[in-house]
Motif scaffolding. Structure first.
Motif: not given
Length: 601
Positions: A215-240
């Motif tokens: 498992f890889v837990v990718l913690e995102t943030s609105a402060r890092h839009p590039g990381w958010l895009a990269r994490s979501v593009s790889r996500a099997d599941v998105v936890i809101l």
């Protein structure tokens, strides 16, 4: 090329080098189509990174999901073997990397490597077997993108606790934008554009991490839009991730997620964080504007709340189904006590009739003692089952039953329960099974536990609903379909009910005489007959569902009558004693090791 070795069995270095020389490298973005149903098959593919999904067109043209393709699996080889056209459309459900092998290369590989033939055939047999069982070929979830819906949500703490809980099922890694920068020793690289000069290097690094970790837990943030895009593009599941008392309106960060996912979103979970003392409320307002696969309520002060999220992600969630059986259903309370003592978690509850009532009370967070005290108050003091009326609409008047229901469930909604819950009723309007997963808890449990003729049917959206026993007294299948990897079933019906074992039926005169003299006559009353009749309709299905449960509890409740509510505590004790014995046997045999254990703070 580790994926090729996994797809074709154990390959040596020479074989892998041969594949690499002849293979085409294919880079797919989320939503891109690899194969279309009906196309000719001239290549086979191996998935090296990412996730694919296969769909088949239904007669009306709508796509039906067949299953997922995981890293290391082959795609399209059946068309090469049979010469037939592609039987499914395959597209990327997240950014994916594959190699494509032309027919000639596959033929040479299989001719020179017999072990590869056996491996591919075995994989195909497993796929066919699962398809015949009606199971979707779901790939395991690996990448989890956690998206905080506002700046005040405790995203970091939640991600750390989730990663720790996931580690019970395999290596788990937690990564945020600063952590990614630190690991690659370059400030700001996490936010670099996905089409920038560093994109290939970053993708390969994340691919390697994904292969190394379960498992890889990718913690995102609105402060890092590039990381958010990269994490979501790889996500099997998105936890809101939101705060239970927060604003349920769609947040700006969700729009960024939707833009990245385009028309092919990953599964979305909604996780709402709560204070210890705050009961969930208003969840429907969160669910209404979103498409959510699952929602869960979490108290960070309770380790098992976070562990429940982890178990659903890992496919290890434990569901408990409680069956119908009138007063015999009090045995479910004894089972709940035993499961607690053996530290077996319960991630979802569901049931029918009395099983629905017990499930609802557990999902509200009631203790076993409160469940017993409430049952005693209702069935032995208020006695709604003895409020008879002129039988024009029903045998029972229903006023006292309504008061008891409001006393227990009030205005609680199913969406607001701590533990996911469902129950079953019978739709008299459509002659079908009705599954309650949202809306009024009082309405759902009342409908599920209202035997026809005995009680007035419940009206829901102009449909009349009554006791679910007519269709499904032990809904193991529904718990499985809802994402439970393990299903426990508590069956309290009996194959031969001694209450109904008689040489002859008493006459009306004998019944009246016994009533007048207050000498009890040993014969089931009208309530017992109606309740037993409603349960008989689904006995065949109950037998089948019992066989499908991973762990079945069938306590010896034959000595107690369907309406023998005065035996409440004896029935609870019978259920507890039986469950304790069974769990002890399974622990000694090693079977219990298959179940996850409750987390402790």
């Amino acid at each position: 090329m580790a994926g090729a070795a996994a797809a074709f069995g154990s390959l040596d270095v020479d074989a892998i080098a041969e594949i690499e020389r002849e293979a085409d490298w294919i880079d797919l973005k989320r939503g891109d189509v690899l194969l279309r149903q009906g196309d000719e098959g001239d290549r086979a593919f191996v998935l090296l990174a990412g996730r694919l999904q296969a769909t088949r067109d239904s007669p009306d043209g709508a796509p039906i999901v067949i299953g997922d393709i995981a890293v290391g699996e082959t795609v399209g080889e059946m068309s090469l073997f049979t010469g037939e056209r592609r039987n499914a459309t395959v597209r990327a459900v997240r950014d994916s990397l594959l190699i494509g092998l032309p027919r000639a290369a596959v033929d040479r590989l299989l001719a020179s490597r017999p072990e590869a033939v056996r491996h591919v055939v075995r994989v195909q047999i497993e796929r066919v077997q699962r398809a015949n069982e009606g199971a979707l070929l779901r790939a395991p979830l690996t990448n989890i993108a956690v998206v905080p819906l506002d700046e005040r949500v405790a995203a970091g703490e939640f991600c750390r606790r989730l990663t720790s809980a996931l580690a019970a099922f395999g290596r788990a890694e937690h990564l945020d934008a600063p952590g990614f920068d630190a690991r690659l020793d370059r400030q700001g690289i996490a936010d670099s554009p996905e089409d920038g000069p560093e994109a290939s290097r970053l993708t390969m690094w994340l691919d390697d991490l994904e292969r190394a970790a379960r498992f890889v837990v990718l913690e995102t943030s609105a402060r890092h839009p590039g990381w958010l895009a990269r994490s979501v593009s790889r996500a099997d599941v998105v936890i809101l991730l939101g705060r239970g008392e927060g604003d349920p309106a769609v947040a700006e960060i969700e729009r960024l997620v939707a833009r990245e996912e385009r028309d092919h979103p990953a599964q979305h979970f909604l996780v709402l964080l709560h204070e210890e003392t705050a009961a969930p409320s208003g969840t429907a307002a969160w669910l209404a504007p979103r498409t959510i696969a699952r929602h869960l309520h979490v108290r960070l002060s309770r380790a098992d709340d976070v562990a429940r999220v982890a178990r659903f992600i890992a496919g290890r969630a434990v569901g408990l189904v409680m069956g119908a059986g009138g007063a015999r259903g009090f045995a479910h309370i004894g089972l709940l006590r035993a499961l607690g003592e053996f530290a077996i978690p319960i991630d979802m509850v569901g049931g029918t009739s009395m099983g629905a009532a017990m499930s609802a009370q557990y999902a509200m967070g009631w203790s076993r003692e409160r469940m017993i005290d409430t049952a005693d108050e209702i069935w032995n003091r208020l006695r709604p089952h003895q409020e008879y009326t002129l039988p024009l609409l029903s045998v029972l008047r229903g006023r006292r039953s309504g008061q008891c229901g409001r006393m227990m469930y009030g205005d609680r909604r199913i969406e607001d329960l701590w533990v996911p819950f469902f129950c079953v009723s019978s739709d008299l309007t459509d002659a079908s099974m009705f599954v309650h997963r949202s809306g009024s808890l009082l309405e759902a449990v009342t409908a599920s536990s209202s035997p026809p003729v005995v009680s007035v049917p419940t009206s829901v959206n102009q449909h009349l609903l009554c006791d679910g026993s007519l269709f499904n007294t032990l809904p193991v299948d529904l718990a499985r379909e809802s994402g439970c990897g393990t299903v426990l079933a508590s069956r309290v019906s009996v194959p031969q009910d001694k209450e109904f074992l008689f040489d002859r039926v008493p006459t009306l005169r004998q019944v009246i005489r016994h009533k007048l003299t207050r000498r009890p006559i040993r014969y089931p009353d009208i309530m017992s007959v109606l309740l037993r009749s409603s349960m008989i309709a689904a006995v065949g299905r109950e037998n089948a569902e019992s066989q499908r449960a991973d762990f079945l509890f069938a306590p010896p409740v034959e000595p107690y009558g369907l309406m023998e509510f005065t035996a409440l505590r004896a029935i609870v004790d019978a259920g507890y004693a039986f469950a304790t014995e069974r769990l002890g046997e399974w622990r000694r045999s090693g079977r219990l090791a298959l179940l996850p254990r409750e987390s402790t703070p």
